[in-house]
Design a protein around this motif. Structure first.
Motif, PDB file in Angstrom:
ATOM      1  N   GLU A  74       5.164 -33.364  -7.152  1.00 55.28           N
ATOM      2  CA  GLU A  74       4.878 -34.479  -6.254  1.00 55.28           C
ATOM      3  C   GLU A  74       6.196 -35.001  -5.680  1.00 55.28           C
ATOM      4  OE1 GLU A  74       3.166 -37.999  -7.933  1.00 55.28           O
ATOM      5  OE2 GLU A  74       2.754 -38.843  -5.958  1.00 55.28           O
ATOM      6  N   CYS A  99       7.104 -39.876  -5.276  1.00 50.58           N
ATOM      7  CA  CYS A  99       5.957 -40.380  -6.055  1.00 50.58           C
ATOM      8  C   CYS A  99       5.792 -41.892  -5.930  1.00 50.58           C
ATOM      9  CB  CYS A  99       6.100 -39.983  -7.518  1.00 50.58           C
ATOM     10  SG  CYS A  99       7.488 -40.770  -8.359  1.00 50.58           S
ATOM     11  N   GLY A 119       3.738 -44.286  -8.322  1.00 54.01           N
ATOM     12  CA  GLY A 119       3.042 -43.414  -9.255  1.00 54.01           C
ATOM     13  C   GLY A 119       1.520 -43.431  -9.175  1.00 54.01           C
ATOM     14  N   THR A 130       0.494 -39.868  -8.902  1.00 50.61           N
ATOM     15  CA  THR A 130       0.909 -39.219 -10.153  1.00 50.61           C
ATOM     16  C   THR A 130      -0.145 -39.448 -11.226  1.00 50.61           C
ATOM     17  OG1 THR A 130       3.100 -40.039  -9.532  1.00 50.61           O
ATOM     18  CG2 THR A 130       2.924 -38.891 -11.629  1.00 50.61           C
ATOM     19  N   VAL A 184       2.645 -32.577 -14.127  1.00 48.99           N
ATOM     20  CA  VAL A 184       3.248 -33.091 -12.896  1.00 48.99           C
ATOM     21  C   VAL A 184       4.767 -33.218 -13.005  1.00 48.99           C
ATOM     22  CG1 VAL A 184       3.228 -34.963 -11.195  1.00 48.99           C
ATOM     23  CG2 VAL A 184       1.141 -34.421 -12.466  1.00 48.99           C
ATOM     24  N   ALA A 236       7.338 -35.207 -10.885  1.00 43.94           N
ATOM     25  CA  ALA A 236       7.354 -36.210  -9.816  1.00 43.94           C
ATOM     26  C   ALA A 236       8.789 -36.572  -9.478  1.00 43.94           C
ATOM     27  CB  ALA A 236       6.580 -37.454 -10.247  1.00 43.94           C
ATOM     28  N   ASP A 263      11.472 -38.854  -6.915  1.00 44.57           N
ATOM     29  CA  ASP A 263      11.636 -39.951  -5.966  1.00 44.57           C
ATOM     30  C   ASP A 263      13.115 -40.291  -5.930  1.00 44.57           C
ATOM     31  OD1 ASP A 263       9.339 -42.094  -4.769  1.00 44.57           O
ATOM     32  OD2 ASP A 263      11.425 -42.766  -4.699  1.00 44.57           O
ATOM     33  N   ALA A 321       6.789 -46.161 -11.656  1.00 43.45           N
ATOM     34  CA  ALA A 321       5.871 -45.047 -11.877  1.00 43.45           C
ATOM     35  C   ALA A 321       5.776 -44.745 -13.369  1.00 43.45           C
ATOM     36  CB  ALA A 321       6.344 -43.822 -11.106  1.00 43.45           C
TER      37      ALA A 321
END
Lengths: 223, 364
Positions: A50, A53, A56, A59, A69, A71, A73, A82
């Protein structure tokens, strides 16, 4: 900056941030998030990357469908939130990395069943989008899925006009929420196709201004 | 240039100066200045439209590559200190713009004021590009590129009258619009006097105000209320007008002298605990790399070449921007709060300045 006070207040809690997002999309963002998660995870155990994210929300939905996952960012604040949302429950299935989208070039080839870009492509410059879409294709296994949700130009004159009128307050609220402005993507499918993907499905909300595109990387497509 | 395009440029220049509290983004990506080739310097800036336009103008006669990084349409110093222009945006620009195919070297020159947010060593680790911090002021860039040397003057934020007036406009214009707009609805005759009052106070706050002593905020409050009251009495205003005559300048004074996370240069983060912070230095860790000396916009540091140590010589000038703290590869510099609590370099690196007290990290 005076606006920072409000922005920080809104950013200070995922609930407030998400409530703001629901408000500016008339609640459509919830349906969009569900559709994104459904498209990304076809069976439990799917490995999903992802990108961006945020707080979240997606997520959490991906994990709820049994995905593993990764994630990423670029904002440490967002990642903190998140992680808070996910809690300790899904620690084993979720990996959070502070990095920017362009840095996915460091991830191993063919290591994900799906790559998700939910409301984050429109924050990027055209050259960044092209780079990220190309690199995402490299990360997908044969038969893997690219799932993109974002704001696009509404089709048709009347809808386009309505979108323009609504964009002004929306942009103002968006700026207060995240401190930046984003533009709808004029040719989302064209850009995805240009990076070598084949279209699998497309859904639209809000008079066609919010799009979900699912594309496959397995087909041999001449860009 | 035609008259029409000159008018257009002037209007844009004015709007972006007066209303720079909102972002004015321009497209991020690679631009050619003059006729650059594979050995030309690579300069990087944020994507605030006003900056990019002025920079393009300031670089006339120079052959260089200009990398516009996505800083959310915010100027370099604010974006760097607020987390919008950090290592990530620089890495993004370096990786996705195609600059790697245009030049043979791997050195990118950043504005010195980006040093609060962009970690030079981290950029290198993530992209293999070497970061150099150029001059504070874009007008010094041609001279800097000529000699590849930064003079002491190029390192300092000067804040001359022209910049002070721009800041006055930046605070005065939106405030006038809101206050006079309200007045137009409630008491139209007050719209113009309010606009004049706000304009005068904005100019005063950004030009002469920081030369007054500690009591300046109270002086300003007293003088503005007195002037406003006198004008109202002179005009024969009733009770309501007199109350407004006290409330309006009090509000405007508060607005102008309240230091929004350091965005006004006069109060230095006065309403936040940062004001009590001071720079602390662990001399035993210092290796004499002098990165702090290179990035400090107030020239707080001296170099002790004989011992290869830096000296915190002028910490009275420190504005707590944090540039030295985040750039020091040895973690020899950090902030210390008034109760001797230590704020670690990594906390500043991760969360930048403590904008309006939002940082959620404990100090120790």
């Amino acid at each position: 900056m005076s606006s920072l006070a409000l922005m920080r207040w809104l950013e200070g809690s995922p609930e407030r941030y998400d409530a703001g997002m629901r408000f500016i999309t008339f609640g459509n963002v919830t349906r969009l998030h569900d559709a994104v998660a459904n498209a990304a995870v076809t069976r439990p155990g799917d490995r999903v990357l992802e990108i961006g994210c945020g707080t979240g929300t997606v997520t959490w939905l991906l994990l709820g469908r049994g995905a593993k996952v990764t994630a990423i960012d670029q904002s440490p604040d967002m990642l903190e939130q998140a992680k808070q949302r996910i809690g300790d429950v899904s620690d084993a299935s979720a990996t959070f990395i502070e990095q920017t989208a362009a840095e996915i070039d460091g991830l191993p080839e063919a290591s994900f069943d799906a790559v998700v870009l939910s409301l984050c492509l429109s924050d990027m410059s055209p050259s960044e989008r092209a780079y990220v879409l190309r690199e995402a294709r490299r990360l997908l296994v044969p038969g893997g899925r690219l799932v993109v949700a974002d704001e696009v130009h509404a089709p048709g004159g009347l809808q386009r006009f309505a979108q323009r009128v609504w964009r002004f307050p929306q942009a103002a609220i968006g700026w207060l929420l995240v401190g930046t402005l984003s533009q709808p993507i004029a040719n989302l499918w064209g850009e995805i196709h240009g990076a070598g993907y084949a279209l699998r499905s497309e859904q639209r909300w809000m008079m066609g201004s919010l799009a979900l595109v699912v594309a496959g990387a397995e087909e041999e497509v001449e860009p | 240039m035609s008259l029409q395009s000159q008018l257009g440029t002037f209007t844009r220049e004015f709007l972006q100066t007066a209303f720079r509290l909102v972002p004015w983004p321009t497209e991020a990506g690679l631009r050619a200045i003059g006729q650059p080739d594979e050995s030309s310097p690579v300069l990087l800036t944020g994507n605030f439209d006003l900056t990019v336009r002025r920079l393009t103008h300031a670089l006339e006669g120079v052959d260089a590559w200009l990398l516009v990084a996505p800083s959310g349409g915010i100027n370099v110093w604010c974006a760097s200190s607020g987390g919008h222009l950090s290592t990530h945006q620089v890495v993004t620009a370096l990786k996705t713009s195609g600059i790697a195919d245009k030049v043979q070297h791997r050195q990118v020159i950043l504005p010195q004021l980006a040093a609060t947010g962009v970690l030079a060593l981290d950029v290198f680790r993530r992209s293999r590009w070497k970061v150099r911090f150029g001059p504070v002021d874009m007008h010094d860039i041609p001279a800097y590129l000529d000699k590849r040397e930064k003079t002491d003057a190029m390192r300092r934020v000067r804040f001359p009258l022209s910049e002070r007036l721009q800041m006055a406009l930046m605070w005065g214009a939106p405030t006038t619009l809101i206050m006079s707009g309200l007045a137009l609805g409630l008491a139209p005759t007050w719209a113009l006097p309010l606009a004049v009052l706000i304009a005068a106070m904005s100019v005063f706050v950004f030009t002469l105000y920081d030369r007054l002593g500690e009591a300046r905020r109270w002086m300003l409050l007293g003088v503005s209320i007195a002037l406003s009251l006198a004008a109202t009495l002179f005009a024969g205003g009733g009770t309501g007008a007199l109350v407004a005559a006290v409330a309006a300048p009090a509000f405007v004074t508060g607005l102008l002298t309240f230091d929004y996370a350091g965005s006004t240069p006069t109060e230095g983060g006065s309403h936040f605990e940062e004001r009590e912070w001071h720079i602390a230095f662990d001399e035993s860790l210092c290796d004499g790399i002098f990165r702090c000396w290179e990035v400090c916009p107030e020239a707080c540091f001296d170099r002790d070449e004989a011992n290869r140590k830096v000296v915190v010589a002028h910490d009275d000038r420190c504005i707590r921007c944090g540039a030295c703290v985040v750039q020091c590869p040895k973690d020899a510099l950090f902030f210390e709060a008034h109760d001797s609590a230590r704020i670690e370099p990594d906390v500043i690196r991760k969360f930048k300045l403590n904008l309006l007290g939002a940082r959620k990290v404990e100090t120790r």
